[in-house]
Enzyme design. Sequence first.
Site, short mmCIF file in Angstrom:
data_model
loop_
_atom_site.label_atom_id
_atom_site.label_comp_id
_atom_site.label_asym_id
_atom_site.label_seq_id
_atom_site.Cartn_x
_atom_site.Cartn_y
_atom_site.Cartn_z
N GLU A 40 -62.66 -11.93 -34.89
CA GLU A 40 -61.58 -12.43 -34.03
C GLU A 40 -61.10 -11.26 -33.18
O GLU A 40 -61.12 -10.11 -33.59
CB GLU A 40 -60.44 -12.93 -34.92
N CYS B 295 -59.78 -16.64 -39.02
CA CYS B 295 -58.72 -15.90 -39.71
C CYS B 295 -57.82 -16.80 -40.54
O CYS B 295 -58.21 -17.27 -41.60
CB CYS B 295 -57.94 -15.09 -38.68
N LYS C 11 -58.88 -21.77 -32.17
CA LYS C 11 -58.24 -21.66 -33.48
C LYS C 11 -57.17 -22.73 -33.66
O LYS C 11 -56.26 -22.87 -32.85
CB LYS C 11 -57.63 -20.26 -33.61
#
Length: 261
Positions: free
Chosen positions: A40, A142, A106
């Site tokens: 990321e 993440c 995300k």
Amino acid sequence: MRIALGQIRSTDDPRANLALVAAEVDAARAAGARLLVLPEATMCRFGVPLAPVAEPQDGPWARELERLADAAGLTVVAGAFTPGEGGRVRNTLLVRGAGVRASYDKVHLFDAFGFAESDTVQPGREPVVVDVDGVGVGLATCYDVRFPGLFTALAERGASVVLVPASWGDGPGKAEQWELLVRARALDSTCFVLACGQAAPPEGGGASGAPAGVGRSRAVDPLGAVLAELGPEPGRLVVDVDPAAVVRAREVLPVLANRRF
């Protein structure tokens, strides 16, 4: 499928970070990998304003990423920032090269531990699975790793492998949580989970309040066994994953089929 993970330490200069990408692409090609996973925020580290560095998915940074991937004959997954609405950006995984062109925004934003990603980032909406050499590859980023439902949804959509690029924030117990969560999501989904983190910053070099990274990239098999892992410093992993192992795992541990909720 041979997959490489490049645990880099991004800077706040997107062009300089492309040089890091190029080095990881060369190393992955030399290792015979078909897929390279980068963290990321590969495009630009957290801790600086993101709107000025965000580019469209066909912008110069993404085009150079695709050129590097195509020249090496492999597919690269790298974290970037693309324009959102209302001055926010999207935290986007770009998937480029070897005939693959996809992206994932995300879904779960890191509004936790005193950090508010949603202040500057617009969330995505949909799980994404891409086909790489006939293997279903799911994408997560993440903080997504804390949400089992995303991983089971990716498995339902055909994923045998789930990639988790990250810039995991440090703090008491955080590294241990990261290691546990990656293994847990492999067991939830009976997928290979390959998690590639930003390397930890130099001593005293972390951006205040921003999730700078703890490293600790790892590859986990569908039954939760750790195949390979790194420490906090920059480094590389190369692992071979066999989709047949996913089929076998789902035969002996049919958690997806046995679910009731």
